[in-house]
Design a protein around this motif. Structure first.
Motif, short mmCIF file in Angstrom:
data_model
loop_
_atom_site.label_atom_id
_atom_site.label_comp_id
_atom_site.label_asym_id
_atom_site.label_seq_id
_atom_site.Cartn_x
_atom_site.Cartn_y
_atom_site.Cartn_z
N ALA A 26 -6.04 13.34 -1.67
CA ALA A 26 -5.38 13.44 -2.88
C ALA A 26 -4.35 12.43 -2.89
N LYS A 27 -4.23 11.70 -4.08
CA LYS A 27 -3.24 10.63 -4.23
C LYS A 27 -1.76 11.17 -4.26
N GLN A 28 -0.87 10.47 -3.78
CA GLN A 28 0.41 10.94 -3.30
C GLN A 28 1.01 11.51 -4.57
N ALA A 98 -0.23 5.41 14.98
CA ALA A 98 -0.41 4.80 13.39
C ALA A 98 -1.72 5.15 12.73
N CYS A 99 -2.56 4.26 12.09
CA CYS A 99 -3.58 4.68 11.16
C CYS A 99 -4.64 4.79 12.19
N ALA A 100 -4.61 4.75 13.54
CA ALA A 100 -5.74 5.08 14.57
C ALA A 100 -5.45 6.39 15.13
N ALA A 174 9.60 4.11 5.30
CA ALA A 174 8.98 2.82 4.71
C ALA A 174 7.52 2.81 5.42
N VAL A 175 6.48 2.33 4.68
CA VAL A 175 5.45 1.88 5.26
C VAL A 175 5.36 0.48 5.42
N ALA A 176 6.48 0.28 6.66
CA ALA A 176 6.54 -1.14 7.06
C ALA A 176 6.53 -1.24 8.59
N ILE A 244 -11.10 8.35 -6.29
CA ILE A 244 -12.19 7.70 -6.62
C ILE A 244 -12.28 7.41 -8.18
N ARG A 245 -12.58 6.26 -8.51
CA ARG A 245 -13.05 5.93 -9.96
C ARG A 245 -14.43 5.87 -10.29
N ASP A 246 -14.72 6.85 -11.04
CA ASP A 246 -16.26 6.95 -11.59
C ASP A 246 -16.20 5.81 -12.59
N ALA A 269 -2.65 -2.69 -6.81
CA ALA A 269 -2.86 -1.49 -6.55
C ALA A 269 -4.23 -1.06 -6.24
N ALA A 270 -5.25 -1.80 -7.00
CA ALA A 270 -6.70 -1.58 -7.12
C ALA A 270 -7.36 -2.06 -5.83
N ASN A 271 -6.67 -3.09 -5.16
CA ASN A 271 -7.46 -3.70 -3.89
C ASN A 271 -6.61 -2.99 -2.70
N SER A 272 -5.83 -2.12 -2.98
CA SER A 272 -4.94 -1.49 -1.82
C SER A 272 -5.32 -0.13 -1.54
N THR A 273 -5.37 0.49 -0.45
CA THR A 273 -5.38 1.85 -0.28
C THR A 273 -4.24 2.65 -1.00
N PRO A 274 -4.52 3.67 -1.46
CA PRO A 274 -3.28 4.40 -2.14
C PRO A 274 -2.49 5.07 -1.14
N MET A 342 -15.68 0.58 8.50
CA MET A 342 -14.39 -0.16 8.80
C MET A 342 -13.42 0.35 7.91
N HIS A 343 -12.44 0.93 8.16
CA HIS A 343 -11.16 1.36 7.61
C HIS A 343 -10.97 0.29 6.63
N GLU A 344 -10.75 0.51 5.39
CA GLU A 344 -10.37 -0.71 4.27
C GLU A 344 -8.96 -0.29 4.06
N ALA A 345 -7.89 -0.72 4.72
CA ALA A 345 -6.42 -0.31 4.42
C ALA A 345 -6.17 -1.38 3.28
N PHE A 346 -6.55 -2.58 3.17
CA PHE A 346 -6.56 -3.58 1.85
C PHE A 346 -7.85 -4.10 2.04
N GLY A 391 -9.13 6.71 -0.33
CA GLY A 391 -7.50 7.11 -0.03
C GLY A 391 -7.41 7.04 1.76
N HIS A 392 -6.25 6.78 1.91
CA HIS A 392 -5.95 7.01 3.57
C HIS A 392 -4.71 7.64 3.66
N PRO A 393 -4.88 9.13 4.13
CA PRO A 393 -3.79 9.70 4.65
C PRO A 393 -3.64 9.38 6.04
C1 LIG Z 1 -3.42 0.35 9.01
C2 LIG Z 1 -3.23 0.56 7.47
O1 LIG Z 1 -4.02 1.05 7.00
S1 LIG Z 1 -2.01 -0.28 6.50
C3 LIG Z 1 -2.13 0.54 5.14
C4 LIG Z 1 -1.25 1.71 4.80
N1 LIG Z 1 -1.02 1.85 3.49
C5 LIG Z 1 -0.09 1.33 2.82
O2 LIG Z 1 0.61 0.53 3.02
C6 LIG Z 1 -0.15 1.83 1.22
C7 LIG Z 1 -0.39 0.64 0.46
N2 LIG Z 1 -0.47 1.10 -1.11
C8 LIG Z 1 0.74 1.31 -1.81
O3 LIG Z 1 1.60 1.36 -1.19
C9 LIG Z 1 0.75 1.65 -3.29
O4 LIG Z 1 -0.67 2.56 -3.52
C10 LIG Z 1 0.87 0.40 -4.36
C11 LIG Z 1 2.34 0.07 -3.99
C12 LIG Z 1 -0.26 -0.59 -3.71
C13 LIG Z 1 0.47 0.88 -5.53
O5 LIG Z 1 1.32 1.83 -5.87
P1 LIG Z 1 1.46 2.35 -7.61
O6 LIG Z 1 1.95 1.27 -8.38
O7 LIG Z 1 2.10 3.66 -7.51
O8 LIG Z 1 -0.23 2.67 -8.15
P2 LIG Z 1 -0.70 3.37 -8.93
O9 LIG Z 1 -2.04 4.31 -8.53
O10 LIG Z 1 0.19 3.85 -9.95
O11 LIG Z 1 -1.58 2.17 -9.86
C14 LIG Z 1 -0.77 1.10 -10.72
C15 LIG Z 1 -1.73 0.84 -11.72
O12 LIG Z 1 -3.13 0.47 -11.29
C16 LIG Z 1 -4.09 1.05 -11.93
N3 LIG Z 1 -5.16 1.09 -10.84
C17 LIG Z 1 -4.97 1.53 -9.63
N4 LIG Z 1 -6.29 1.29 -8.88
C18 LIG Z 1 -7.20 0.98 -9.67
C19 LIG Z 1 -8.54 0.53 -9.92
N5 LIG Z 1 -9.31 0.79 -8.91
N6 LIG Z 1 -8.87 0.08 -11.15
C20 LIG Z 1 -8.32 -0.31 -12.18
N7 LIG Z 1 -6.89 0.23 -12.31
C21 LIG Z 1 -6.62 0.65 -11.16
C22 LIG Z 1 -3.44 2.52 -12.24
O13 LIG Z 1 -4.20 3.20 -13.16
C23 LIG Z 1 -2.11 2.18 -12.55
O14 LIG Z 1 -2.18 1.63 -13.84
P3 LIG Z 1 -1.02 2.32 -14.90
O15 LIG Z 1 0.31 1.44 -14.44
O16 LIG Z 1 -1.40 1.36 -16.06
O17 LIG Z 1 -1.17 3.58 -14.98
#
Ligand SMILES: CC(=O)SCCNC(=O)CCNC(=O)[C@H](O)C(C)(C)COP(=O)(O)OP(=O)(O)OC[C@H]1O[C@@H](n2cnc3c(N)ncnc32)[C@H](O)[C@@H]1OP(=O)(O)O
Length: 436
Positions: A26-28, A98-100, A174-176, A244-246, A269-274, A342-346, A391-393
């Motif tokens: 579930a998204k945050q 971390a993510c592993a 921080a996710v940093a 998931i977007r249908d 936001a769309a090409n990152s994991t939430p 492959m895990h899609e982080a981004f 998503g990626h908990p």
């Molecule tokens: C090793 C590893 O795995 S490293 C990875 C660790 N994980 C991370 O770092 C997490 C990265 N992700 C994030 O930090 C956050 O998801 C962010 C900053 C990218 C985006 O956060 P938010 O802005 O809160 O995202 P949110 O879900 O509100 O989406 C923003 C907008 O994009 C839109 N959107 C999101 N996904 C899609 C999509 N697939 N298609 C179309 N629109 C989309 C949303 O509807 C929203 O639109 P709105 O503002 O009109 O409501």
């Protein structure tokens, strides 16, 4: 010395993945808002035991992990044992990588079985991005410790009056990266730019991920590996991943503004994991014990490898370093694999890794081998979609990938599957499973 890895116990028995399960992701701050990583972990382990009709008392060890730590329950694994009716004497400890993370917990249990210390164990991971250890500023933390020691009102006032309004604000985790201060998203931006990954390609991969994940749910492929989660205080439930977007249109992805480099960036936001809440777990046994108890394992671990690289450049390139090791240890080439998960982080990080898999130059310069890892055949790649959609908990993704690939291999009549992920700290993991 042979490069091959022997993932068996002293009797030559393989390490069986008997069953795997996860909560919906579930998204945050949505369906699991207010539900801790521990509660989700207990939920999934309880349900896994009950579905497997396995007496909890038979579990000899549980290794579990979380990335965003719950200060109140630092050893989440032991809390899960105590909260799920297992034998009180069941050994339990927590890991973090971390993510592993849940790859690590799986390997820990596997190695315990390999050494003969145990025959049956549970591994997994859970993370909540909604129940966070919100901290305080360094200055406030310092002052609070000093206040504890101050004797007189005057001393106390002296400490308090040095604090400004900003020092009183809460500090979320921080996710940093600790040592560079770069967020994971900024690293993805760096990788997109360094490897020439276009915005259009990132959006296309994300769109593919959502489309395939949506299809998989609609075709009923995920229902057996995802539980229905009744959310405390049990007035609501969630039965399907809610990120998931249908039927999403690619055009809607193109409209979004970059998040991590607003001017020149391409990561959105769309090409990152939430940020996501969820938990997952697997039951592992020695092959002999699994058969003796009447189980048909969903798969076996064939090989695994972890890797580590620098954190300043291409930090999320872990799959490109860990995969060749796991392949070598399994005595395989990339093209021998039936499936690749492959895990899609981004999307940028995934595409950069795919590019490096195909690059001879990368193989020569970074891996010290003359042959590229191999071109990824998209008909084998993340065939049910990936983390961009699910998503990626953080700590739960490893055992999601392992379970998902085993079940999909089974549907396809068996074969071998690679699961691989990047992780903060420049870490990487790859695990190859085989399914009969
Ligand atoms: C090793 C590893 O795995 S490293 C990875 C660790 N994980 C991370 O770092 C997490 C990265 N992700 C994030 O930090 C956050 O998801 C962010 C900053 C990218 C985006 O956060 P938010 O802005 O809160 O995202 P949110 O879900 O509100 O989406 C923003 C907008 O994009 C839109 N959107 C999101 N996904 C899609 C999509 N697939 N298609 C179309 N629109 C989309 C949303 O509807 C929203 O639109 P709105 O503002 O009109 O409501």
């Amino acid at each position: 010395m042979s490069d091959r890895q022997q993932v068996t116990n002293a009797r030559g028995e393989r390490i069986a993945i008997v069953a795997g399960l996860r909560t919906p992701f579930a998204k945050q701050a949505t369906a699991f808002h207010g539900v801790s990583a521990l509660d989700m972990g207990k939920m999934v382990v309880n349900e896994l035991l009950s579905r497997s009709e396995l007496d909890p008392k038979l579990i000899e060890q549980l290794v579990y992990g979380q990335v965003v730590q719950m200060p109140a329950a630092p050893n989440i694994a032991r809390e899960i044992v105590l909260g799920t009716g297992m034998n009180l004497h069941t050994d339990a400890y927590s890991v973090t990588r971390a993510c592993a993370t849940s790859f690590q917990s799986t390997v820990n249990i596997a190695e315990s079985i390999m050494t003969g210390n145990i025959e049956i164990g549970i591994a997994g991971g859970s993370d909540s991005s909604s129940v966070l250890p919100i901290g305080v500023s360094r200055k406030l933390a310092h002052a609070l410790v000093d206040l504890n020691k101050a004797r007189t009102l005057g001393q106390k006032w002296n400490i308090v009056r040095r604090l400004g309004f900003k020092d009183l604000l809460p500090v979320p985790p921080a996710v940093a990266e600790y040592s560079t201060g770069l967020s994971m998203g900024q690293t993805a931006e760096q990788m997109a730019k360094s490897h020439g990954i276009s915005r259009a390609d990132q959006d296309a991969l994300a769109h593919r991920s959502h489309t395939l994940a949506s299809q998989s749910w609609n075709e009923g492929k995920l229902k057996d590996e995802v539980m229905v989660a009744h959310v405390p205080p049990y007035k609501s439930f969630i039965e399907r991943d809610n990120n998931i977007r249908d039927n999403s249109s690619l055009e809607s992805y193109a409209k979004l503004r970059p998040v991590f480099d607003r001017k020149h960036g391409s990561v959105t936001a769309a090409n990152s994991t939430p940020l996501t809440d969820g938990a997952s777990a697997v039951i592992l046994m020695s092959e002999g014990r699994a058969k003796a108890l009447g189980y048909t394992p969903i798969g076996y671990i064939k090989s695994y490898a972890f890797s580590a690289i620098d954190v300043w450049q291409d930090m999320l390139m872990g799959p490109s370093y860990a995969t060749p090791l796991a392949l070598k240890r399994a005595g395989m080439q990339l093209e021998d694999l039936t499936l690749i998960e492959m895990h899609e982080a981004f999307a940028a990080q995934t595409l950069a890794n795919m590019k490096m898999f195909a690059s001879k130059k990368f193989a020569e310069e970074k891996l010290g081998q003359s042959r590229a890892i191999g071109e990824i055949d998209m008909s084998k790649f993340n065939v049910l979609g990936g983390s961009l959609a699910y998503g990626h908990p953080f700590a739960a993704t490893g055992t999601r990938l392992i379970t998902q690939v085993c079940n999909e291999l089974k549907r396809r009549g068996g074969g071998t599957g690679l699961t691989t992920a990047c992780a903060a700290g420049g870490l990487g993991v790859a695990m190859i499973v085989e399914v009969e």
